[in-house]
Motif scaffolding. Structure first.
Motif, short mmCIF file in Angstrom:
data_model
loop_
_atom_site.label_atom_id
_atom_site.label_comp_id
_atom_site.label_asym_id
_atom_site.label_seq_id
_atom_site.Cartn_x
_atom_site.Cartn_y
_atom_site.Cartn_z
N LEU A 7 -5.46 4.55 10.18
CA LEU A 7 -6.88 4.35 9.87
C LEU A 7 -7.01 3.62 8.55
O LEU A 7 -6.37 3.97 7.56
CB LEU A 7 -7.59 5.70 9.80
CG LEU A 7 -7.54 6.54 11.07
CD1 LEU A 7 -8.16 7.91 10.84
CD2 LEU A 7 -8.24 5.84 12.20
N THR A 8 -7.86 2.59 8.54
CA THR A 8 -8.07 1.81 7.33
C THR A 8 -9.51 1.31 7.29
O THR A 8 -10.26 1.45 8.26
CB THR A 8 -7.07 0.64 7.25
OG1 THR A 8 -7.15 0.05 5.95
CG2 THR A 8 -7.34 -0.41 8.31
N ARG A 17 -4.44 -8.27 10.51
CA ARG A 17 -4.06 -9.18 11.59
C ARG A 17 -3.14 -10.30 11.10
O ARG A 17 -2.27 -10.75 11.83
CB ARG A 17 -5.31 -9.76 12.24
CG ARG A 17 -6.03 -8.76 13.09
CD ARG A 17 -7.09 -9.41 13.95
NE ARG A 17 -7.63 -8.44 14.87
CZ ARG A 17 -8.90 -8.23 15.07
NH1 ARG A 17 -9.80 -8.96 14.43
NH2 ARG A 17 -9.31 -7.33 15.92
N ARG A 18 -3.34 -10.73 9.87
CA ARG A 18 -2.55 -11.83 9.32
C ARG A 18 -1.19 -11.36 8.81
O ARG A 18 -0.16 -11.98 9.08
CB ARG A 18 -3.32 -12.50 8.18
CG ARG A 18 -2.64 -13.71 7.59
CD ARG A 18 -3.43 -14.32 6.44
NE ARG A 18 -3.49 -13.41 5.30
CZ ARG A 18 -4.59 -12.76 4.89
NH1 ARG A 18 -5.73 -12.92 5.51
NH2 ARG A 18 -4.56 -11.95 3.86
N ALA A 19 -1.15 -10.23 8.06
CA ALA A 19 0.08 -9.83 7.37
C ALA A 19 0.57 -8.43 7.72
O ALA A 19 1.59 -7.99 7.20
CB ALA A 19 -0.13 -9.93 5.87
N GLY A 20 -0.17 -7.70 8.56
CA GLY A 20 0.25 -6.33 8.89
C GLY A 20 -0.32 -5.32 7.91
O GLY A 20 -1.25 -5.60 7.16
N ILE A 21 0.27 -4.13 7.90
CA ILE A 21 -0.19 -3.03 7.03
C ILE A 21 0.78 -2.92 5.87
O ILE A 21 1.98 -2.70 6.07
CB ILE A 21 -0.25 -1.70 7.80
CG1 ILE A 21 -1.13 -1.84 9.05
CG2 ILE A 21 -0.77 -0.59 6.91
CD1 ILE A 21 -1.02 -0.66 10.00
N ALA A 64 -9.32 1.66 13.47
CA ALA A 64 -8.00 2.15 13.87
C ALA A 64 -7.10 0.96 14.16
O ALA A 64 -7.48 0.05 14.89
CB ALA A 64 -8.13 3.04 15.10
N VAL A 65 -5.91 0.98 13.59
CA VAL A 65 -4.92 -0.06 13.83
C VAL A 65 -3.80 0.57 14.64
O VAL A 65 -3.08 1.45 14.16
CB VAL A 65 -4.37 -0.63 12.51
CG1 VAL A 65 -3.34 -1.71 12.79
CG2 VAL A 65 -5.48 -1.15 11.63
N HIS A 119 -0.51 -3.79 17.56
CA HIS A 119 -0.88 -3.92 18.97
C HIS A 119 -2.34 -4.33 19.10
O HIS A 119 -2.68 -5.25 19.83
CB HIS A 119 -0.61 -2.60 19.68
CG HIS A 119 -1.01 -2.56 21.11
ND1 HIS A 119 -0.43 -3.35 22.06
CD2 HIS A 119 -1.94 -1.81 21.74
CE1 HIS A 119 -0.98 -3.10 23.23
NE2 HIS A 119 -1.90 -2.17 23.06
N ARG A 120 -3.24 -3.62 18.40
CA ARG A 120 -4.66 -3.95 18.41
C ARG A 120 -5.38 -3.27 17.25
O ARG A 120 -4.88 -2.30 16.68
CB ARG A 120 -5.33 -3.59 19.73
CG ARG A 120 -5.47 -2.11 19.96
CD ARG A 120 -6.18 -1.83 21.26
NE ARG A 120 -6.20 -0.39 21.48
CZ ARG A 120 -7.00 0.21 22.30
NH1 ARG A 120 -7.87 -0.50 23.00
NH2 ARG A 120 -6.96 1.50 22.45
N VAL A 121 -6.54 -3.78 16.92
CA VAL A 121 -7.42 -3.21 15.90
C VAL A 121 -8.73 -2.91 16.60
O VAL A 121 -9.28 -3.75 17.29
CB VAL A 121 -7.65 -4.19 14.73
CG1 VAL A 121 -8.57 -3.58 13.70
CG2 VAL A 121 -6.32 -4.58 14.10
N ARG A 122 -9.24 -1.68 16.43
CA ARG A 122 -10.47 -1.28 17.14
C ARG A 122 -11.31 -0.38 16.25
O ARG A 122 -10.82 0.20 15.29
CB ARG A 122 -10.11 -0.57 18.43
CG ARG A 122 -9.25 0.64 18.23
CD ARG A 122 -8.71 1.19 19.56
NE ARG A 122 -7.63 2.12 19.32
CZ ARG A 122 -7.79 3.37 18.92
NH1 ARG A 122 -9.00 3.84 18.69
NH2 ARG A 122 -6.76 4.15 18.72
N GLY A 123 -12.59 -0.29 16.61
CA GLY A 123 -13.49 0.60 15.90
C GLY A 123 -13.18 2.05 16.21
O GLY A 123 -12.55 2.37 17.22
#
Length: 167
Positions: A7-8, A17-21, A64-65, A119-123
């Motif tokens: 969670l972020t 999305r560009r560089a990861g976590i 959520a990532v 994998h994906r980023v979502r609300g």
């Protein structure tokens, strides 16, 4: 590959999305890494930390990532206030999924997550989860300055009630 969720803040979506976590968090031993949870069948248990993170000062909208790590990669798993043990990621996910009450558990990956692993980023629902600690409902909050700092909303009322109760 084991699927985890981190969670972020929503304002970090482009960066993720560009560089990861990035490995900005630190575990109990001071190692840099990423806190996360495995994706569980229950939405509430998977995103249980959302409400506590917002209470801790993160006032922005959370996302959520979802990301994947190899099954044999070593991670740390345990209850948030207890000791953590080092296990492969698949075993850590199975340990949490097999708990009768997995609230309060966390997984710590001692490295950054690359953009290719995302994998994906979502609300995420903003009011899911527990506050203070699991099973805190009906228990009086700790009035110490570490738990209720000066200026916190409702803090004066908690300290005043503690004085009346003799804490």
């Amino acid at each position: 590959m084991t699927l985890f969720v981190h969670l972020t803040a929503a304002k970090k979506v482009r960066s993720v999305r560009r560089a990861g976590i990035r490995a900005r968090s630190r575990n109990h031993d001071g190692l840099p890494g990423v806190f996360c949870l495995p994706i569980l069948p229950s939405y509430q248990l998977t995103h249980q930390w959302a409400r506590e993170l917002k209470r801790g000062g993160r006032r922005t909208v959370m996302v959520a990532v979802d990301f994947r790590v190899p099954d044999d990669e070593p991670v740390f798993v345990g209850y948030f206030s207890g000791g953590h043990e080092r296990l492969p990621s698949a075993e850590a996910a199975a340990l949490i999924a097999g708990c009768e009450d997995p609230r309060g558990y966390e997984v710590f990956i001692p490295r950054a997550i690359t953009a290719k692993e995302v994998h994906r980023v979502r609300g995420v629902n903003q009011v899911t989860g527990w506050r203070y600690m699991p099973n805190a409902h009906g228990r009086f909050p700790c009035p110490c300055p570490g738990c209720v700092p000066r200026g916190q909303y409702g803090g004066a009322k908690i300290r005043q009630a503690a004085e009346v109760r003799g804490y």
